[in-house]
Design an enzyme around this catalytic site. Structure first.
Site, short mmCIF file in Angstrom:
data_model
loop_
_atom_site.label_atom_id
_atom_site.label_comp_id
_atom_site.label_asym_id
_atom_site.label_seq_id
_atom_site.Cartn_x
_atom_site.Cartn_y
_atom_site.Cartn_z
N SER A 185 40.25 27.39 42.70
CA SER A 185 40.75 27.83 44.00
C SER A 185 42.23 28.15 43.95
O SER A 185 42.76 28.73 44.89
CB SER A 185 40.55 26.71 45.02
OG SER A 185 39.21 26.34 45.08
N HIS B 54 36.22 33.77 42.15
CA HIS B 54 36.35 32.73 43.17
C HIS B 54 35.33 32.90 44.31
O HIS B 54 35.47 33.78 45.15
CB HIS B 54 37.79 32.75 43.73
CG HIS B 54 38.07 31.63 44.67
ND1 HIS B 54 38.80 31.78 45.81
CD2 HIS B 54 37.69 30.32 44.64
CE1 HIS B 54 38.87 30.63 46.43
NE2 HIS B 54 38.20 29.73 45.75
N ASN C 187 42.88 31.09 50.18
CA ASN C 187 43.45 29.74 50.28
C ASN C 187 44.95 29.73 50.52
O ASN C 187 45.48 28.76 51.05
CB ASN C 187 43.11 28.93 49.03
CG ASN C 187 41.67 28.46 49.09
OD1 ASN C 187 41.20 28.04 50.13
ND2 ASN C 187 40.96 28.56 47.98
N GLU D 217 36.36 36.48 45.59
CA GLU D 217 37.68 36.99 45.17
C GLU D 217 37.67 37.21 43.67
O GLU D 217 37.24 36.33 42.91
CB GLU D 217 38.78 35.97 45.50
CG GLU D 217 39.26 36.03 46.94
CD GLU D 217 40.41 35.04 47.21
OE1 GLU D 217 41.42 35.47 47.79
OE2 GLU D 217 40.28 33.86 46.85
#
Ligand code: NAD
Length: 291
Positions: free
Chosen positions: A119, A140, A190, A152
Site C-alpha cells: 500500500s 495495488h 492512500n 493502481e
C-alpha cells in the site's frame, strides 16, 4: 506477454481476494503463506465468497467449481517459481517483503514478472534489490478485491513498457480498471485516504467526537459509504499505521504524524475486524464502539 500461472504470496485478507479474482478470470493460481492455517482458512473463505456470488447469480456453479480447482496452496515459496507473474501480498513490512523476493529469486523463470501489492512501500526500492527491476511493478488492489473496481499500477523508475502493458492487459482480463500512479509514498488512493483516517483518529483522540459521531458525520455529512473509523477497522489498523509511517518518513512532513491513539490500538493488538476488535468491538452480534 502471455500470463497463465500466477503466484500469490500471503494469504491474508488481500491475498485471498487476489487469488479469488485471478482464479475466476481463468488464471492458474499458486497461493503461498508461511502459515498452513492461513492457507486453509483462505481457501475456505474463497469458496464461501464464490458460493455467495453464485447464489446472487453473479457467477455460475460451474464457474465457481472451475475457479476453485485452479487454486493450489503451498507453504513452500520455491513452488511459486513456475509462475509467469508473482503478486507479493504479505504483511506490510519492508523487511518481510524484501526477504520474500530474495528467497524467490533463485527459483524464478527469466520472464517472470514480480509485483507487490504494497500500500505504501517504494516500488523502486523493492525492485532495486531484485535481479529484474525492469520487470517489477506495484500492483495495488483495493479491499475487498472481488468487489472493488480499481487497481493502481505503479511503475518503479526502471520498470519497462512491456511489463506495464502486460499488467494493463491482466487488469482488463480481470474486468477491473487500472489507474497509473507514480512511485511516491502511498501512491494516489492512500496518499489521500490515510491522512483522512488519521485525522479522524485525531478527532477521536482530542475528544472532538466519539466513534459513532465521527463515522456518522462523514457518512451523512460527506456522503461516504463508510465512516473513516469503520473503514480503518476494515483495512486493519496495523496497515493504516504502517502507511502513515511510510508517508511521515518518506515525505518528512509533520502533517503525516500518526495519531498516538492509532499507535495505542495497534500496540493493544486491536487491529480492527481481523482481530475482532478495533475502533469497534465485533465480538457480539452488533459492532459496539470502543470509545
Ligand atoms: P494480512 O495481515 O491480512 O495478511 C498478511 C499475510 O501474510 C498473513 O496471512 C501472513 O501469514 C502472511 N505472511 C507474512 N509473512 C509472510 C512470508 N514471509 N511469506 C508468506 N506469507 C507471509 O494483511 P493484508 O491486509 O492482506 O495485507 C497484505 C498486503 O496488502 C500489505 O502489503 C498491505 O499493505 C496490502 N494492502 C492491504 C489492503 C487492506 O485494505 N488491508 C489494501 C490494499 C493493499
Amino acid at each position: 506477454m502471455d500470463i497463465r500461472t500466477v503466484g500469490v504470496v500471503g494469504a491474508g485478507q488481500m491475498g485471498n481476494g487476489i487469488a479469488h479474482v485471478f482464479a475466476l478470470a481463468g488464471y492458474d493460481v499458486l497461493l503461498n503463506d508461511i502459515s498452513a492455517e492461513a492457507l486453509e482458512k483462505s481457501l475456505a473463505l474463497i469458496d464461501r465468497n464464490m458460493e455467495r456470488q453464485a447464489a446472487r447469480g453473479k457467477i455460475t456453479p460451474e464457474e465457481h467449481a472451475a475457479a476453485i480447482a485452479r487454486i493450489r496452496t503451498t507453504t513452500a515459496l520455491p513452488d511459486l517459481g513456475a509462475s509467469d507473474l508473482i503478486i507479493e501480498s504479505a504483511t506490510e513490512r519492508e523487511t518481510i517483503k524484501q526477504a520474500i523476493f530474495e528467497d524467490l529469486l533463485p527459483h524464478l523463470q527469466p520472464h517472470t514478472i514480480l509485483t507487490s501489492n504494497t500500500s505504501s512501500i517504494s516500488i523502486t526500492r523493492l525492485a532495486s534489490r531484485t535481479d529484474r527491476p525492469e520487470r517489477f511493478m506495484g500492483f495495488h488492489f483495493m479491499n475487498p478485491v472481488p468487489v472493488m473496481q480499481l487497481v493502481e499500477l505503479i511503475r518503479g523508475i526502471a520498470t519497462n513498457e512491456a511489463t506495464y502493458k502486460t499488467l494493463l492487459g491482466v487488469v482488463e482480463k480481470l474486468g477491473k480498471t487500472a489507474a497509473s500512479s507514480e512511485d511516491f509514498p502511498a501512491f494516489i488512493v492512500n496518499r489521500i485516504l490515510m491522512p483522512m483516517i488519521n485525522e479522524a483518529v485525531y478527532t477521536l483522540y482530542e475528544g472532538v467526537g466519539n466513534v459513532r459521531s465521527i463515522d456518522q458525520s462523514m457518512k451523512l455529512g460527506a456522503n461516504h459509504p463508510m465512516g473513516p473509523l469503520e473503514l480503518a477497522d476494515f483495512i486493519g489498523l496495523d496497515t493504516c499505521l504502517a502507511i502513515m509511517n511510510v508517508l511521515h518518513d518518506g515525505l518528512a512532513d509533520t502533517k503525516y504524524r500518526p495519531c498516538p491513539l492509532l499507535t495505542k490500538y495497534v500496540e493493544a493488538g486491536w487491529l480492527g475486524r481481523k482481530t475482532r476488535r478495533g475502533f469497534y468491538d465485533y465480538r457480539g452480534d452488533e459492532p459496539v464502539p470502543t470509545r
